[in-house]
Design a protein around this motif. Structure first.
Motif, PDB file in Angstrom:
ATOM      1  N   MET A 144       0.835  -1.182   0.000  1.00  0.00           N
ATOM      2  CA  MET A 144       0.000   0.000   0.000  1.00  0.00           C
ATOM      3  C   MET A 144       0.883   1.250   0.000  1.00  0.00           C
ATOM      4  O   MET A 144       1.840   1.354   0.753  1.00  0.00           O
ATOM      5  N   ALA A 145       0.580   2.164  -0.845  1.00  0.00           N
ATOM      6  CA  ALA A 145       1.356   3.407  -0.956  1.00  0.00           C
ATOM      7  C   ALA A 145       0.999   4.358   0.176  1.00  0.00           C
ATOM      8  O   ALA A 145      -0.155   4.453   0.588  1.00  0.00           O
ATOM      9  N   THR A 146       2.021   5.054   0.675  1.00  0.00           N
ATOM     10  CA  THR A 146       1.777   6.052   1.710  1.00  0.00           C
ATOM     11  C   THR A 146       1.261   7.328   1.056  1.00  0.00           C
ATOM     12  O   THR A 146       1.362   7.511  -0.158  1.00  0.00           O
ATOM     13  N   PHE A 147       0.720   8.201   1.887  1.00  0.00           N
ATOM     14  CA  PHE A 147       0.252   9.491   1.383  1.00  0.00           C
ATOM     15  C   PHE A 147       1.384  10.232   0.681  1.00  0.00           C
ATOM     16  O   PHE A 147       1.197  10.808  -0.384  1.00  0.00           O
ATOM     17  N   ARG A 148       2.569  10.201   1.267  1.00  0.00           N
ATOM     18  CA  ARG A 148       3.711  10.911   0.698  1.00  0.00           C
ATOM     19  C   ARG A 148       4.092  10.317  -0.663  1.00  0.00           C
ATOM     20  O   ARG A 148       4.386  11.037  -1.601  1.00  0.00           O
ATOM     21  N   GLU A 149       4.065   8.988  -0.788  1.00  0.00           N
ATOM     22  CA  GLU A 149       4.371   8.355  -2.069  1.00  0.00           C
ATOM     23  C   GLU A 149       3.346   8.742  -3.131  1.00  0.00           C
ATOM     24  O   GLU A 149       3.706   9.006  -4.285  1.00  0.00           O
ATOM     25  N   MET A 150       2.082   8.781  -2.733  1.00  0.00           N
ATOM     26  CA  MET A 150       1.036   9.178  -3.678  1.00  0.00           C
ATOM     27  C   MET A 150       1.232  10.627  -4.100  1.00  0.00           C
ATOM     28  O   MET A 150       1.040  10.972  -5.266  1.00  0.00           O
ATOM     29  N   ARG A 151       1.617  11.484  -3.176  1.00  0.00           N
ATOM     30  CA  ARG A 151       1.849  12.900  -3.484  1.00  0.00           C
ATOM     31  C   ARG A 151       3.028  13.047  -4.442  1.00  0.00           C
ATOM     32  O   ARG A 151       2.974  13.855  -5.367  1.00  0.00           O
TER      33      ARG A 151
END
Length: 78
Positions: A1-8
């Protein structure tokens, strides 16, 4: 699962409305924040697997993809 920071990071890289320089500037802000949080975590009894290293790696990969030069590191850099 991607973190919020990775998605950003992915969102910034894929944003066609931003210039390369703007993307690099935004990624540098995320990198700076993650480094600060990583430093704070290293100075406290927090869990060693805080996830900041993974976030920093994702930002660094995105910056490399955009052709950003590695910033000069000072004495206080991690």
């Amino acid at each position: 699962m991607a973190t919020f920071r990775e998605m950003r990071v992915l969102e910034i890289v894929e944003d066609d409305s931003l210039t390369t320089e703007q993307k690099i500037a935004e990624l540098r802000e995320i990198e700076s924040e993650a480094r600060g949080l990583q430093r704070a975590a290293s100075e406290s009894p927090m869990d060693d697997d805080d996830g900041w290293q993974d976030d920093l790696r994702q930002v660094r990969l995105a910056l490399d993809k955009l052709g950003a030069k590695e910033p000069k590191k000072g004495a206080a850099s991690l």
